[in-house]
Scaffold this active site. Structure first.
Site, mmCIF file in Angstrom:
data_model
loop_
_atom_site.group_PDB
_atom_site.id
_atom_site.type_symbol
_atom_site.label_atom_id
_atom_site.label_comp_id
_atom_site.label_asym_id
_atom_site.label_seq_id
_atom_site.Cartn_x
_atom_site.Cartn_y
_atom_site.Cartn_z
ATOM 1 N N TYR A 14 2.614 5.813 -11.296
ATOM 2 C CA TYR A 14 3.145 5.668 -9.934
ATOM 3 C C TYR A 14 4.677 5.721 -9.918
ATOM 4 O O TYR A 14 5.280 6.470 -9.138
ATOM 5 C CB TYR A 14 2.655 4.337 -9.363
ATOM 6 C CG TYR A 14 3.206 4.000 -7.988
ATOM 7 C CD1 TYR A 14 2.614 4.515 -6.838
ATOM 8 C CD2 TYR A 14 4.305 3.150 -7.839
ATOM 9 C CE1 TYR A 14 3.103 4.200 -5.572
ATOM 10 C CE2 TYR A 14 4.806 2.835 -6.583
ATOM 11 C CZ TYR A 14 4.201 3.357 -5.455
ATOM 12 O OH TYR A 14 4.699 3.041 -4.208
ATOM 13 N N SER B 71 10.178 4.654 -3.487
ATOM 14 C CA SER B 71 9.930 3.229 -3.762
ATOM 15 C C SER B 71 11.067 2.681 -4.604
ATOM 16 O O SER B 71 11.744 3.434 -5.319
ATOM 17 C CB SER B 71 8.620 3.082 -4.542
ATOM 18 O OG SER B 71 8.479 1.762 -5.044
HETATM 19 P P1 NAD Z 1 -1.196 2.090 2.807
HETATM 20 O O1 NAD Z 1 -2.354 2.007 1.884
HETATM 21 O O2 NAD Z 1 -1.303 1.391 4.096
HETATM 22 O O3 NAD Z 1 -0.832 3.607 3.097
HETATM 23 C C1 NAD Z 1 -0.986 4.606 2.131
HETATM 24 C C2 NAD Z 1 -1.773 5.730 2.773
HETATM 25 O O4 NAD Z 1 -1.776 6.846 1.905
HETATM 26 C C3 NAD Z 1 -3.232 5.390 3.019
HETATM 27 O O5 NAD Z 1 -3.424 4.786 4.273
HETATM 28 C C4 NAD Z 1 -3.899 6.746 2.946
HETATM 29 O O6 NAD Z 1 -4.154 7.245 4.237
HETATM 30 C C5 NAD Z 1 -2.871 7.647 2.277
HETATM 31 N N1 NAD Z 1 -3.443 8.326 1.131
HETATM 32 C C6 NAD Z 1 -3.608 7.867 -0.142
HETATM 33 N N2 NAD Z 1 -4.205 8.811 -0.886
HETATM 34 C C7 NAD Z 1 -4.418 9.881 -0.077
HETATM 35 C C8 NAD Z 1 -4.990 11.178 -0.265
HETATM 36 N N3 NAD Z 1 -5.454 11.577 -1.454
HETATM 37 N N4 NAD Z 1 -5.054 12.008 0.796
HETATM 38 C C9 NAD Z 1 -4.593 11.628 2.016
HETATM 39 N N5 NAD Z 1 -4.029 10.420 2.254
HETATM 40 C C10 NAD Z 1 -3.944 9.574 1.202
HETATM 41 O O7 NAD Z 1 0.067 1.574 1.980
HETATM 42 P P2 NAD Z 1 1.648 1.678 2.227
HETATM 43 O O8 NAD Z 1 2.219 0.663 1.347
HETATM 44 O O9 NAD Z 1 1.969 1.693 3.655
HETATM 45 O O10 NAD Z 1 1.991 3.101 1.583
HETATM 46 C C11 NAD Z 1 2.798 4.067 2.230
HETATM 47 C C12 NAD Z 1 3.827 4.588 1.246
HETATM 48 O O11 NAD Z 1 4.731 3.551 0.927
HETATM 49 C C13 NAD Z 1 3.256 5.073 -0.084
HETATM 50 O O12 NAD Z 1 3.890 6.277 -0.463
HETATM 51 C C14 NAD Z 1 3.639 3.973 -1.037
HETATM 52 O O13 NAD Z 1 3.767 4.434 -2.359
HETATM 53 C C15 NAD Z 1 4.971 3.567 -0.451
HETATM 54 N N6 NAD Z 1 5.468 2.272 -0.889
HETATM 55 C C16 NAD Z 1 4.805 1.128 -0.590
HETATM 56 C C17 NAD Z 1 5.307 -0.088 -1.020
HETATM 57 C C18 NAD Z 1 4.598 -1.378 -0.737
HETATM 58 O O14 NAD Z 1 4.998 -2.411 -1.284
HETATM 59 N N7 NAD Z 1 3.583 -1.416 0.095
HETATM 60 C C19 NAD Z 1 6.494 -0.142 -1.754
HETATM 61 C C20 NAD Z 1 7.157 1.046 -2.024
HETATM 62 C C21 NAD Z 1 6.634 2.247 -1.592
#
Ligand code: NAD
Ligand code: MG
Length: 295
Positions: A200, A187
């Site tokens: 985080y 991130s």
């Molecule tokens: P999202 O909620 O759609 O996806 C995250 C997924 O993580 C969930 O769907 C879930 O299936 C999985 N998850 C969480 N805890 C879990 C557990 N204990 N066991 C199994 N699965 C688990 O959100 P997203 O934003 O698409 O997140 C995907 C990645 O992107 C993450 O690592 C997040 O930190 C990273 N990220 C997101 C953003 C943002 O702005 N959305 C920014 C930077 C990084």
């Protein structure tokens, strides 16, 4: 076929978001607007033909966008997610199968070491091999004051976001062939930690370092490791505690592009990093932030 040039400022939703919140984990299908994971837009061209990929967090958001793109590029795809997210996961299964590819649903909690180790073996068994591992699952809960950060939350964030990666990679090395690829999701928080995301952001710093170090360890085996650093992307994670609810309407508007990103805007990078075209790319951080600099 030619594609018309598009304005990045308005290509995706650029308005304010409705205030909304769900309990974690959230279902993306209940969000307004529903995040765009490329369901109607991503076009493949055989870049991952015959590949076998496991994507954690593949039910929604960024992992779902990668799953759809991988299937359209010719890969069979297994996804992991939490059991509560079955409804989102089933949509992804249909989308993968619509491409004539195999879709494998492997729900379960990555905080459970036995589950995570077995997940890799189950994916390899169901896919008849494993050459691409996308470690993308993550949790994010905003807490303003370090005094209010519970040990439970700190442990859960670390176990989900980074510790599970060690377990997954340890098992995956039994399968990943020469040419295999590991892609993690870090991130912008790794480089620019927010005051309300101390647990985080620290795990994201760890993911960046882990991915760089692992790339050096595995390069001589012909396995590449890279990490993707998103900025503010409209996903379920943000509306179930990832952001303070009052910040949801303006989410992403501070970036130079002036809006939040959509998961669809990251898919091509996950495809590239998995593909043969990235043969000289390892140990790198690919930032997709709408403007913030990943230093
Ligand atoms: P999202 O909620 O759609 O996806 C995250 C997924 O993580 C969930 O769907 C879930 O299936 C999985 N998850 C969480 N805890 C879990 C557990 N204990 N066991 C199994 N699965 C688990 O959100 P997203 O934003 O698409 O997140 C995907 C990645 O992107 C993450 O690592 C997040 O930190 C990273 N990220 C997101 C953003 C943002 O702005 N959305 C920014 C930077 C990084
Ligand atoms: Mg989800």
């Amino acid at each position: 076929m030619t594609e018309k040039i598009e304005n990045p400022l308005t290509r995706f939703y650029d308005g304010k978001f409705e205030k909304q919140s769900q309990e974690a984990p959230a279902l993306q299908q209940k969000m307004t607007p529903v995040p765009d994971c490329g369901e109607t837009s991503y076009k493949g061209s055989g870049k991952l033909a015959g590949r076998k990929a496991l994507i954690t967090g593949g039910d929604s958001g960024i992992g779902r966008a990668a799953a759809i793109a991988y299937a359209r590029e010719g890969a069979d795809v297994a996804i992991n997610y939490l059991p509560f997210e079955e409804a989102d996961a089933k949509e992804v299964k249909s989308l993968i199968e619509a491409e004539g590819r195999k879709a494998v649903l492997l729900p379960g909690d990555l905080k459970d070491e036995t589950f995570t180790r077995n997940l890799i073996h189950d994916a390899a068994k169901e896919l008849d091999g494993l050459d691409t591992l996308v470690l993308n699952a993550g949790m994010q809960q905003s807490v303003e004051n370090i005094k209010d950060l519970s040990t439970r939350q700190i442990m859960d964030t670390y176990t989900t976001n980074i510790i599970s990666m060690y377990w997954a990679v340890q098992e995956a090395l039994d399968y990943l062939p020469v040419g295999g690829s590991i892609i993690t999701t870090t991130s912008i928080q790794s480089a620019e930690p927010s005051a309300n995301l101390l647990d985080y952001a620290a795990t994201k710093g760890a993911i960046t370092s882990f991915s760089k170090g692992l790339s050096a360890q595995l390069a001589s085996s012909g396995i590449r490791v890279n990490t993707v650093a998103p900025g503010p992307i409209w996903t379920a994670l943000q509306i179930c505690g990832g952001q303070p609810p009052e910040k949801i309407p303006e989410f992403g508007q501070q970036e130079s592009i002036g809006r939040a990103g959509q998961p669809a805007e990251l898919a091509a990078v996950y495809v590239f990093l998995a593909s043969n075209e990235a043969s000289y790319v390892t140990g790198q951080v690919y930032s997709i932030t709408g403007g913030s600099f990943f230093a």
